[in-house]
Design a protein around this motif. Sequence first.
Motif, PDB file in Angstrom:
ATOM      1  N   SER A  16      20.519 -15.902  23.490  1.00  0.00           N
ATOM      2  CA  SER A  16      20.688 -15.434  22.112  1.00  0.00           C
ATOM      3  C   SER A  16      21.396 -14.080  22.077  1.00  0.00           C
ATOM      4  O   SER A  16      22.138 -13.792  21.131  1.00  0.00           O
ATOM      5  CB  SER A  16      19.348 -15.373  21.372  1.00  0.00           C
ATOM      6  OG  SER A  16      18.469 -14.446  21.950  1.00  0.00           O
ATOM      7  N   ILE A  49      17.327 -14.178  15.881  1.00  0.00           N
ATOM      8  CA  ILE A  49      16.897 -15.064  16.967  1.00  0.00           C
ATOM      9  C   ILE A  49      16.359 -14.228  18.122  1.00  0.00           C
ATOM     10  O   ILE A  49      15.210 -14.403  18.549  1.00  0.00           O
ATOM     11  CB  ILE A  49      18.049 -15.974  17.457  1.00  0.00           C
ATOM     12  CG1 ILE A  49      18.571 -16.865  16.344  1.00  0.00           C
ATOM     13  CG2 ILE A  49      17.576 -16.816  18.645  1.00  0.00           C
ATOM     14  CD1 ILE A  49      19.891 -17.565  16.672  1.00  0.00           C
ATOM     15  N   ALA A  72      12.432 -17.761  15.114  1.00  0.00           N
ATOM     16  CA  ALA A  72      13.691 -17.666  15.859  1.00  0.00           C
ATOM     17  C   ALA A  72      14.443 -18.992  15.799  1.00  0.00           C
ATOM     18  O   ALA A  72      15.662 -19.027  15.610  1.00  0.00           O
ATOM     19  CB  ALA A  72      13.422 -17.272  17.314  1.00  0.00           C
ATOM     20  N   LYS A  73      13.714 -20.094  15.931  1.00  0.00           N
ATOM     21  CA  LYS A  73      14.333 -21.422  15.861  1.00  0.00           C
ATOM     22  C   LYS A  73      14.919 -21.660  14.473  1.00  0.00           C
ATOM     23  O   LYS A  73      16.008 -22.231  14.336  1.00  0.00           O
ATOM     24  CB  LYS A  73      13.303 -22.494  16.218  1.00  0.00           C
ATOM     25  CG  LYS A  73      13.897 -23.840  16.584  1.00  0.00           C
ATOM     26  CD  LYS A  73      12.842 -24.699  17.225  1.00  0.00           C
ATOM     27  CE  LYS A  73      13.283 -26.040  17.710  1.00  0.00           C
ATOM     28  NZ  LYS A  73      14.402 -26.674  17.123  1.00  0.00           N
ATOM     29  N   SER A  75      16.069 -19.319  12.504  1.00  0.00           N
ATOM     30  CA  SER A  75      17.281 -18.499  12.440  1.00  0.00           C
ATOM     31  C   SER A  75      18.439 -19.168  13.169  1.00  0.00           C
ATOM     32  O   SER A  75      19.596 -19.056  12.755  1.00  0.00           O
ATOM     33  CB  SER A  75      17.014 -17.106  13.020  1.00  0.00           C
ATOM     34  OG  SER A  75      16.106 -16.396  12.204  1.00  0.00           O
ATOM     35  N   ALA A  76      18.135 -19.887  14.239  1.00  0.00           N
ATOM     36  CA  ALA A  76      19.181 -20.633  14.942  1.00  0.00           C
ATOM     37  C   ALA A  76      19.757 -21.709  14.024  1.00  0.00           C
ATOM     38  O   ALA A  76      20.978 -21.927  13.992  1.00  0.00           O
ATOM     39  CB  ALA A  76      18.628 -21.253  16.228  1.00  0.00           C
ATOM     40  N   SER A 108      18.450 -23.274  20.526  1.00  0.00           N
ATOM     41  CA  SER A 108      17.440 -23.989  19.755  1.00  0.00           C
ATOM     42  C   SER A 108      16.620 -24.916  20.652  1.00  0.00           C
ATOM     43  O   SER A 108      15.389 -24.973  20.549  1.00  0.00           O
ATOM     44  CB  SER A 108      18.122 -24.775  18.632  1.00  0.00           C
ATOM     45  OG  SER A 108      17.167 -25.317  17.766  1.00  0.00           O
TER      46      SER A 108
END
Length: 135
Positions: A16, A49, A72-73, A75-76, A108
């Motif tokens: 990331s 992320i 975070a996932k 945001s991916a 991801s």
Amino acid sequence: MASFKKFEDIAAWQESRELTNRIYRVTGLGLFSKDFGLKDQIRRASVSIMSNIAEGFERSGTGEFMHFLATAKGSAGEVRSQRYVALDQDYITTTDFEYLHDGVTQISRMIGGLMSYLRRSGIKGTKYKKPDGES
């Protein structure tokens, strides 16, 4: 799955970080650099992320880590979606689109794999003990 002592050891965080560098490069060029809304949004999403992976790791519990990994996932997914806007507006080439796609899709998957590992380990919601007594 390999253990890690600090968030910088997490492969998804490392990837990331690279994605964020790519996003900053491509958004700093041409028409993309002048679309402040989209440029800022995709940059914030890519930074989110890596930041959420780091913040989750530094939290005290596996449940919290899982929560931040889920963010975070998400945001991916946001970065993946915003690539389409950039492509449709001719801000990026198809080559850039695919290049960013490969990176964010891999991240991801890596985050999903880490989440699955944590779920299978049976420690969800319990205190996450970092290897070697790290605090």
